[in-house]
Scaffold this active site. Sequence first.
Site, PDB file in Angstrom:
ATOM      1  N   ASP A  91    -127.215  31.107   9.475  1.00  0.00           N
ATOM      2  CA  ASP A  91    -128.218  30.801  10.418  1.00  0.00           C
ATOM      3  C   ASP A  91    -127.772  29.651  11.119  1.00  0.00           C
ATOM      4  O   ASP A  91    -127.837  29.172  12.257  1.00  0.00           O
ATOM      5  CB  ASP A  91    -129.603  30.853   9.827  1.00  0.00           C
ATOM      6  CG  ASP A  91    -129.623  30.196   8.544  1.00  0.00           C
ATOM      7  OD1 ASP A  91    -128.571  30.282   7.783  1.00  0.00           O
ATOM      8  OD2 ASP A  91    -130.559  29.644   7.666  1.00  0.00           O
TER       9      ASP A  91
ATOM     10  N   TYR B 198    -125.811  48.628   7.668  1.00  0.00           N
ATOM     11  CA  TYR B 198    -125.533  49.553   8.725  1.00  0.00           C
ATOM     12  C   TYR B 198    -124.672  50.913   8.280  1.00  0.00           C
ATOM     13  O   TYR B 198    -124.570  51.933   8.901  1.00  0.00           O
ATOM     14  CB  TYR B 198    -124.698  49.048   9.920  1.00  0.00           C
ATOM     15  CG  TYR B 198    -125.439  48.047  10.539  1.00  0.00           C
ATOM     16  CD1 TYR B 198    -126.651  47.467  10.390  1.00  0.00           C
ATOM     17  CD2 TYR B 198    -124.521  47.398  11.734  1.00  0.00           C
ATOM     18  CE1 TYR B 198    -127.227  46.278  11.344  1.00  0.00           C
ATOM     19  CE2 TYR B 198    -125.155  46.435  12.587  1.00  0.00           C
ATOM     20  CZ  TYR B 198    -126.760  46.128  12.134  1.00  0.00           C
ATOM     21  OH  TYR B 198    -126.902  45.046  13.150  1.00  0.00           O
TER      22      TYR B 198
ATOM     23  N   LYS C 129    -124.739  34.844   4.344  1.00  0.00           N
ATOM     24  CA  LYS C 129    -126.019  34.306   4.008  1.00  0.00           C
ATOM     25  C   LYS C 129    -126.116  34.370   2.305  1.00  0.00           C
ATOM     26  O   LYS C 129    -126.638  34.979   1.894  1.00  0.00           O
ATOM     27  CB  LYS C 129    -126.954  35.260   4.451  1.00  0.00           C
ATOM     28  CG  LYS C 129    -128.382  34.655   4.505  1.00  0.00           C
ATOM     29  CD  LYS C 129    -128.492  33.600   5.298  1.00  0.00           C
ATOM     30  CE  LYS C 129    -129.879  33.057   5.330  1.00  0.00           C
ATOM     31  NZ  LYS C 129    -130.418  31.499   5.739  1.00  0.00           N
TER      32      LYS C 129
ATOM     33  N   ASP D  57    -122.516  41.540  14.115  1.00  0.00           N
ATOM     34  CA  ASP D  57    -123.105  42.417  15.392  1.00  0.00           C
ATOM     35  C   ASP D  57    -123.864  41.177  15.930  1.00  0.00           C
ATOM     36  O   ASP D  57    -123.702  40.940  17.152  1.00  0.00           O
ATOM     37  CB  ASP D  57    -124.064  43.343  14.559  1.00  0.00           C
ATOM     38  CG  ASP D  57    -124.835  44.187  15.665  1.00  0.00           C
ATOM     39  OD1 ASP D  57    -124.250  43.929  16.954  1.00  0.00           O
ATOM     40  OD2 ASP D  57    -125.526  44.888  15.498  1.00  0.00           O
TER      41      ASP D  57
END
Length: 413
Positions: free
Chosen positions: A277, A157, A224, A301
């Site tokens: 995930d 971002y 991740k 987010d």
Amino acid sequence: MVDYKVPEDGEPIRFENGKWITPNKPIILYIEGDGIGPEITQSAIKVVNKAVEKAYGSSREIKWVEVYAGDKALQITGDRFPKETQDMLLKYRVVLKGPLTTPIGGGWRSINVSIRLMLDLYANIRPVKYIQGLESPLKHPEKVDLIIFRENTDDLYRGIEWPADSPEAKKIREFLKKEFNIELEDDTGIGIKPMSKYKTQRIARMAIRYAIENKRRKVTIMHKGNVMKYTEGAFREWAYEVALKEFRDYIVTEDEVNKAGGKVPEGKIVVNDRIADNMFQQIITRPDEYDIILAPNVNGDYISDAAGALIGDIGLLGGANIGDTGGMFEAIHGTAPKYAGKDVANPTGIIKGAEMMLRFMGWIEAADLIDKALMTAMEQKKVTQDIARFLGVKALKTSEFTQALIDIIDTLK
Ligand code: NAP
């Protein structure tokens, strides 16, 4: 030109090594905001004042000072975000903020973003706790009590990206080919995912410190890192490093707990990590396994909204943007213009934001009173129209709901 006056007996909150030093009469700024902002902000101020009075008698008192931004500032000064307001924010650094209109695709720059950048508010913090009575998609929503610390300044971002057909993307593709023998398709757009040790460690420090001060039980690093090893994987490593180097006396890692037979030593905070995930399904199936979640920008987010949905109504959530020397507290919803001036909006979101503010100030007893009052109001089905329409009960006006909370705080021990 506005000439702001501050109460003579008030003092600014100070910041030392990321710690808040709150005087007994702190000056705190507020921005009413647009649309329903004025009604809900005034409601939050009344509820906070009551909780502070109940918790500390006359020994502590917030000295509120209104500063103008948005529509009100435009009316009074001809400018949506006047320099005098910016100067006040830079000086006093803590603000309770009603929602502000942000134009889509053009117009003026978001004042929310401007304040965040001005005060370097690098952590976006969202508590998500179930309020009994809300209609949730979960079987046991009462197990949801999470606080998400989302890094707010790094990661994808940052906006470092170029379209596939731009000269910049072409240059980068050529560079990758020439220097590293990495071949990308000619129609590949490029985005860069920067994640730094400095930015990771400052938010990790904040989350762990918050866990200690508020007696939370766990901090989970969300990442991740199995795929993005040197960004998300590094986030994990750097966060553990802060936990182990700076908070050794307060924390225990999950590995250590497992090695010691699975029992968490009394009073210690468990630090563990989970793959992103996996977490999306686990916060649904086993929400009580999570407490504080420390996440990089993009993961943070997504998980913030997913977690919000678990309690059934994201309109009731508050949030905070925090840096080492300041904080902005707010509801996560917007200005809901259709309800503006009608005394029907639900002020719970901004009240939750204000509760968070009290926790950062170290005024935990007052914050706890607000939390209990909101729970009790819901149990007693004292609610505004947005909730009443689902429960099939009579709706209270914003002002009546505010008074109900004040009356409940009066009766709390
Ligand atoms: P919104 O203002 O959050 O309102 C959407 C709908 O949510 C409302 O019509 C109402 O729905 C419900 N709602 C939201 N807050 C409520 C409350 N406190 N009490 C009762 N109902 C509430 O979202 P939006 O219409 O997309 O955005 C409007 C403006 O707010 C935009 O300019 C946007 O940029 C701005 N915004 C500002 C912030 C901020 O300052 N932090 C955040 C988000 C949006 P029902 O129709 O179901 O009753």
